[in-house]
Design an enzyme around this catalytic site. Structure first.
Site, PDB file in Angstrom:
ATOM      1  N   GLU A 451       0.801  -1.226   0.000  1.00 54.81           N
ATOM      2  CA  GLU A 451       0.000   0.000   0.000  1.00 54.81           C
ATOM      3  C   GLU A 451       0.833   1.275   0.000  1.00 54.81           C
ATOM      4  O   GLU A 451       0.642   2.143   0.851  1.00 54.81           O
ATOM      5  CB  GLU A 451      -0.963   0.016   1.198  1.00 54.81           C
ATOM      6  CG  GLU A 451      -2.032  -1.046   1.131  1.00 54.81           C
ATOM      7  CD  GLU A 451      -3.079  -0.899   2.249  1.00 54.81           C
ATOM      8  OE1 GLU A 451      -3.051   0.100   2.994  1.00 54.81           O
ATOM      9  OE2 GLU A 451      -3.918  -1.804   2.370  1.00 54.81           O
ATOM     10  N   GLU A 540      -5.978  -8.680   1.237  1.00 50.73           N
ATOM     11  CA  GLU A 540      -6.422  -8.393   2.609  1.00 50.73           C
ATOM     12  C   GLU A 540      -7.916  -8.115   2.579  1.00 50.73           C
ATOM     13  O   GLU A 540      -8.407  -7.480   1.652  1.00 50.73           O
ATOM     14  CB  GLU A 540      -5.750  -7.133   3.198  1.00 50.73           C
ATOM     15  CG  GLU A 540      -4.299  -7.286   3.578  1.00 50.73           C
ATOM     16  CD  GLU A 540      -3.697  -6.011   4.194  1.00 50.73           C
ATOM     17  OE1 GLU A 540      -4.450  -5.184   4.732  1.00 50.73           O
ATOM     18  OE2 GLU A 540      -2.464  -5.871   4.119  1.00 50.73           O
TER      19      GLU A 540
HETATM   20  C1  GCB Z   1      -4.150  -2.506   5.852  1.00 55.99           C
HETATM   21  C2  GCB Z   1      -2.724  -2.747   6.110  1.00 55.99           C
HETATM   22  C3  GCB Z   1      -2.487  -3.576   7.371  1.00 55.99           C
HETATM   23  C4  GCB Z   1      -3.419  -3.098   8.464  1.00 55.99           C
HETATM   24  C5  GCB Z   1      -4.845  -3.307   8.033  1.00 55.99           C
HETATM   25  C6  GCB Z   1      -5.831  -2.781   9.086  1.00 55.99           C
HETATM   26  O1  GCB Z   1      -4.548  -2.162   4.768  1.00 55.99           O
HETATM   27  O2  GCB Z   1      -2.050  -3.316   5.018  1.00 55.99           O
HETATM   28  O3  GCB Z   1      -1.152  -3.428   7.754  1.00 55.99           O
HETATM   29  O4  GCB Z   1      -3.182  -3.736   9.689  1.00 55.99           O
HETATM   30  O5  GCB Z   1      -5.084  -2.605   6.840  1.00 55.99           O
HETATM   31  O6  GCB Z   1      -6.307  -3.553   9.905  1.00 55.99           O
HETATM   32  O7  GCB Z   1      -6.080  -1.578   9.080  1.00 55.99           O
END
Ligand code: GCB
Length: 646
Positions: A451, A540
């Site tokens: 990201e 994710e």
């Molecule tokens: C994301 C990140 C990750 C965070 C996650 C969150 O996009 O890549 O490192 O922990 O979201 O839980 O906000």
């Protein structure tokens, strides 16, 4: 499919590429004992002192490395490997920023001192972030960056003391700047009506606690003076014949004879060759298959490399044995192929994170996590957001867990982190990563960043360069970077082989509105695939759930809400995986620690397991789904062996 001759040419071409434009010199083979190599692990208690002086430079001003650390002032016990942050009751140690000092004393075996045909090497598995190492007061190496190993030959230094006593001092600094990976920024607060004297904070742009210290084992190992410095293997197959192209680089000898033998699990020789490069042909090859796609996943051969060399004085023999899995990886516009068969990633994102240890390597935790992955029916994970310990990748090789191997480039958000200094460092980190992990069968793709603010103007040149360099380093694996939902503006995406997207519908956007997921996710996929015609991984998705909190109808932060978010995503996955969706990775395998903030309840709670590795309700949803997917996509009649109610 290649013929044997074609693959020799291909191998030579690959290796020519591998050598071109390298910034690093030398190999980084995992230290292994053999008939010619000894390993002495230095895990256990070390002596520790944080430099609490306002400048954080007292240790250098007073040259703490020149004497025993306890002679410089108060010291405490510190386990290695472990993060130092959660070991004590002192909040100043937990939140410390600056130099900390570690020391360990030992006596090395006499023959290491007397026999000067032996090389003694000091290796640090990883230390976060910047490290300087002294042996008996002499500086031997310096390394920038956590999560990756570094080493130095120390033979001459230790031989100065005929008793073999050896004092290893390491200073480690966790300060992040706009040019480190990950980036960070120290801010001094000078308003004395609001902040005490000397007050500063470190801003970070990533969502996990910046654990620090010596995170992986430190060891001393030996090789003969003439030694195998590096090995690269590239594997292929044609019908029933496996092809292992290899190149061995030798140091410490002008000429050396090399004998390479490939052995199966029973120790039977299946192929052999002489010389520094060649192609081993394996009849009736047993391919390396992912977990749940084959009844015998993770098959590994052993490649023994035996070097013989001589100089005027003596002869040298070095033996190094590398585990080798034979498999191929290819990508089409809609598929990810392992051994020419479509592979669907049903897996997780992880962190190296646990109570007390922080990011320190811990065998009970590693084995527990693999047992949980298998229970879940997960066939893969991404090493979010940095390279994991080699010991973990070795487990992946053996168990057939497929890995997307990620660099520590998380949180590149500030425009100043796209400059030349950042870019050069990023290229070096990619080299360190590929050099360390290139021979792992489990590693099927490189992820260069997570990201980044890739809508910024300099991102185009920056990612074009990083991705091209990574492909030059390793033309055999696809490369990606992980995008947030920014499809119209994402500058790095044209260069990747697989599109990886993170999004949190009904969490960060439209919080509480579970009903938006279907339409928003569908739009997202159609946009990305329509524009780029590349396969997509949902890299994710998820929602926080504080374990034990229940409300129905669901509201945010309950176990029910997390479950429904997952189930709604799954409906869209099931439509798109028939087309171009090639994988789904939950955020996150387990709860993990973060910096304190108003959106975090003692850390990030998006785990389907708690930080102590107990399942939340969502874990059972995912387990049922993953076993069903394995039955559908894995070409194995698993239901007879592994009922979903297992
Ligand atoms: C994301 C990140 C990750 C965070 C996650 C969150 O996009 O890549 O490192 O922990 O979201 O839980 O906000």
């Amino acid at each position: 499919h290649m013929t044997g001759g074609g693959s020799v040419l291909r191998a030579l071409w690959l290796f020519a590429l591998l050598d071109a434009g390298l910034l690093l010199d030398g190999g980084m083979l995992y230290p292994r004992e053999s008939s010619s190599r000894e390993v002495k692990e230095l895990s256990g208690l070390w002596v520790f002192r944080a430099d609490r002086s306002p400048s954080r430079k007292q240790g250098f001003d007073e040259a703490w490395y020149k004497q025993r650390l306890e002679e410089t002032g108060p010291v405490i016990d510190m386990p290695v490997p472990a993060s130092y942050n959660d070991i004590t009751q002192d909040p100043a140690i937990r939140d410390f920023i600056g130099w900390v000092w570690y020391e360990r004393e030992l006596v090395v075996p006499t023959h290491w001192i007397r026999d000067d045909t032996i090389r003694v090497v000091l290796r640090v598995g990883s230390a976060h972030y910047n490290s300087i190492v002294w042996v008996n007061g002499v500086s031997v190496t310096q390394h920038e960056g956590g999560h990756l190993p570094f080493e130095a030959e120390v033979s001459d230094v230790i031989r100065k003391d005929p008793t073999g006593s050896c004092r290893i001092t390491t200073a480690v600094n966790n300060t992040l700047t706009l040019e480190t990976l990950p980036p960070g920024n120290i801010q001094y607060m000078n308003d004395r009506t609001r902040y005490p004297d000397g007050f500063f904070v470190q801003s970070i742009y990533f969502d996990f606690f910046n654990y620090a210290g010596i995170h992986r084992p430190v060891l001393l190992y030996t090789t003969p003076k003439a030694y195998v410095d590096d090995i690269t293997v590239v594997t292929n197959f044609s019908d029933n014949t496996g092809l292992v192209s290899y190149i061995v680089s030798v140091k410490g000898a002008v000429t050396a004879a090399l004998k390479v033998t490939l052995m199966d699990k029973q120790g039977h020789c299946v192929a052999s060759s002489n010389g520094p490069f060649g192609v081993l042909k394996v009849q009736d090859v047993k391919l390396w298959w992912p977990y749940l796609t084959h009844e015998n996943p993770g098959y590994l051969y052993s490649m023994e490399v035996r070097l013989s060399a001589a100089d005027g004085r003596t002869t040298y023999e070095d033996v190094y044995t590398l585990p080798v899995g034979i498999r191929t990886v290819n990508v089409t516009s809609t598929q990810f192929l392992i051994n020419n068969k479509p592979f669907y990633f049903h897996g997780v994102n992880k962190h190296e994170d646990s109570d007390i240890r922080g990011k320190g390597l811990d065998w009970p935790l590693i084995v527990k996590d693999f047992n949980l992955l298998k229970w879940l029916g997960a066939n893969s994970f991404r090493t979010s957001h940095y390279p994991y310990a080699e010991e973990i990748l070795q487990m992946c090789d053996r168990h057939g867990i497929v890995v997307i191997d990620e660099s520590p480039a998380v949180g590149i958000k500030d425009i100043r982190s796209f400059g030349n200094a950042s870019l050069s460092h990023h290229l070096i980190v990619m080299e360190e990563l590929v050099r360390r992990d290139k021979n792992h069968a489990s590693v099927v793709m490189w992820s260069v960043a997570n990201e980044p603010a890739s809508e910024m103007p300099p991102a185009d040149y920056y990612f074009k360069t990083v991705i091209k360099h990574t492909k030059d380093l390793d033309p055999t694996r696809p490369v990606t970077f992980i995008s947030s939902s920014n499809f119209a503006r994402d500058k790095g995406v044209p260069y990747v082989d697989v599109i990886c997207i993170n999004n949190y519908f009904s969490w960060y956007h439209d919080p509480g509105h579970l009903e938006v997921i279907l339409i928003q996710l569908n739009t997202e996929y159609e946009n990305w695939h329509g524009k780029y015609k590349k396969p997509i991984i949902q890299s994710e998705y998820g929602a926080d759930a504080v374990p034990g909190v229940h409300v129905d109808p669901p509201v945010m932060f309950t176990e029910e809400y997390q479950k429904i978010v997952l189930q709604n995503y799954h409906k869209v996955f099931d439509q798109k995986r028939a087309q171009y969706l090639i994988g789904e990775l939950i955020w996150n395998f387990a709860d993990f620690m973060t910096t304190q903030g108003v959106t975090r309840v003692v850390g990030n709670k998006k785990g389907i397991f708690t930080r102590q590795r107990q399942p939340k309700a969502a874990a059972f949803v995912l387990k049922e789904r993953y076993w069903r997917l394995a039955n559908e996509t894995g070409r194995l009649p698993l239901w007879t062996k592994y009922p979903c109610s297992l």
